[in-house]
Scaffold this motif. Structure first.
Motif: not given
Length: 534
Positions: A353-357
């Motif tokens: 997982i790579d994620l920016d919110v």
């Protein structure tokens, strides 16, 4: 006899005395019946009464034919083998003993005519996409959706003539739902189901609606029921408008009657004062005038009372679906502020997982059962650390889990909110709970006594009213326990939420109501996805 469900004079109340059914009658023969109603109307309770899990206070519930029942809250011991859940473990053991040469008659009695039980089990598992699941495997290795399908397969292996399903699409991904739809469409016995899934409801031959303690049957699918109800409600609204107009007219006529009577009194008094007729005649005229006035006034008062009664009856026929309101300004997040970051993370199931919110975006998290959606949400909420990598959340965060295990069953709704907002006063909490449709004494009900939908609302209320207010809200299959009206209300409520939102759901219709700004799919890794068709 042909398979059937026969309910007569059914009366049932909860231990606290709150009535659920009083004198309910229902006969269901061959065909598919969708049982609908608002949360708390008694849908799951009725299914449990049919299944024999509850005992009525009065009346009878009889099932003709073998019964298969899949409850909403299916819980399986992680250590149980698959064949035990399917209900064929004893038969398989007897078959194995006979194959070893053991001629004990008990084994033949156990087997009966079920010599092909392994083949039937494999065929049923294949039908539900569980062909890879070994019969000796422990169920703890299965995902939530696979466990639901396994439970359904176990019921079908019993060859039931009557099948009762309570929210069977809970936790199912799209492929699994399609398999369930095919099973329901092909069902030739008696089927009674409760669901919030429109596609499943549209496979019904008739709709049974629980409303205000009564039950009505509508021929046709759920879409046809909705059309019939819309026509009925339009007529009810017209009847209310006509009744309101009649009440206004009767009030005017009553007021005019009072003016007319007042003129008569003044005229009579004037004649009395001038004494143009003998006193006896004057007294007689006065008595006759009083009687006539009373009749005249009574006539108009009766007409007004009748008009008000018609208005009340017309208003009772119009449904008032209360709306959840989420208007908490403290949840607001400035645009483009990064509220969470996940870098080079590896989840428990191996997904990368790579994620920016960013606030206040709305992310839909898609993926098959077992892909890691719940694990990712748990990592963002700080409940379950990633195997490795960075998970950093910069704002207050709350997770609404599938199992709704946030609240204490023994405490009231008010007391549960107090636990998450200890500085808030009782009056302030009650005022806020009213936004979630818990008013007055309902806010004091213990959480353990709530229906699935009510528990969902109470859990959402507790999380939203917690201090500090959540600026990142994580929802894991939020519509699993909601009826269709509540699903619509939740969508409307979340439209007013001003924080960042991440929602894992297989309910595409619901997701499309949320104004999703980014669609992500989890399948070994996280990737951008095109919006799927509703």
């Amino acid at each position: 006899m042909s398979p059937a469900i026969l309910i007569s004079d059914l009366t049932f109340s909860w231990p606290d005395g709150e009535p659920v059914f009083d004198g309910l009658d229902l006969v269901l023969g061959t065909g598919r019946t969708a049982l609908i109603g608002t949360n708390g109307s008694g849908k799951s309770t009725l299914l449990r009464l049919v299944a024999g899990a509850l005992t009525p206070a009065r009346g009878t519930v009889r099932v003709e034919g073998t019964l298969g029942y899949l409850p909403q809250d299916l819980t399986l011991d992680a250590g149980r083998p698959v064949d035990d859940v399917l209900g064929i473990a004893a038969t398989r053991r007897a078959l194995a003993a006979v194959e070893r040469g053991d001629a004990d008659p008990v084994h033949y009695t156990t087997i009966g005519d079920d010599w092909d039980v392994d083949d039937r089990a494999r065929e049923t598992l294949d039908r539900f996409g569980l062909g890879h699941v070994g019969l000796d495997r422990p169920v703890g290795a299965l995902s939530g959706g696979e466990a639901v399908l396994l439970g359904l397969a176990g019921q079908l292996l019993r060859r039931p003539g009557v099948l009762v399903l309570d929210e069977p699409t809970n936790n199912l991904d799209r492929a699994a739902r399609e398999r369930l739809y095919a099973t329901v469409a092909a069902w030739s016995g008696v089927l009674l189901l409760v669901s919030h899934d429109r596609e499943l409801l549209d496979l019904a031959d008739q709709v049974a609606e629980l409303h205000d303690g009564g039950l009505r049957l509508f021929g046709g699918s759920f879409s046809e029921y909705e059309h019939a109800l819309a026509v009925e409600q339009e007529a009810a609204q017209r009847a209310v408008r006509a009744a309101e107009s009649d009440v206004r007219r009767q009030k005017r006529e009553l007021a005019d009657a009072h003016v007319t009577l007042a003129r008569r009194v003044r005229f009579g008094q004037k004649k009395w004062d001038t004494k143009r007729e003998p006193k006896a005649i004057m007294n007689q005229r006065k008595r006759e005038a009083q009687v006539s006035a009373g009749k005249y006034r009574g006539l108009h008062e009766d007409r007004l009372a009748s008009a008000l009664d018609r208005l009340t009856s017309a208003e009772d026929a119009v449904r008032d679906d209360a709306t959840i309101r989420v208007d908490l300004p403290a949840t607001a997040v400035p645009a483009l502020r990064r509220v969470a970051v996940v870098r080079d993370a590896v989840l428990r199931n191996g997904a990368r997982i790579d994620l920016d919110v960013y606030g206040p975006e709305r992310i839909a998290l898609l993926g098959a059962n077992g892909s890691g959606k719940t694990t990712l949400l748990s990592a963002l909420a700080g409940r379950l650390p990633a195997e490795r990598g960075e998970v950093d959340v910069a704002v207050p965060v709350r997770l609404l889990p599938q199992r709704l295990d946030v609240l204490d069953d023994d405490l009231s709704i008010v007391a549960n909110v107090h636990r998450l907002a200890p500085e808030a006063g009782d009056n302030a909490i009650r005022a806020r709970l009213a936004r979630f449709l818990f008013r007055g004494a309902r806010a004091q009900r213990p959480v353990g006594s709530l229906s699935g939908g009510e528990r969902f609302r109470a859990t959402l209320a507790a999380l939203m009213l917690a201090e500090p207010a959540p600026q990142l809200l994580l929802l894991d299959e939020p519509t699993n326990n909601l009826d269709l009206a509540s699903t619509r209300q939740l969508g409307e409520a979340l439209a007013a939420y001003q924080g960042a939102l991440v929602v894992a759901s297989h309910d595409l219709g619901f997701l499309h109501t949320l104004g999703i700004t980014r669609w992500l799919r989890l399948d070994g890794a996280l990737s951008e996805s095109d919006p799927p068709a509703a």
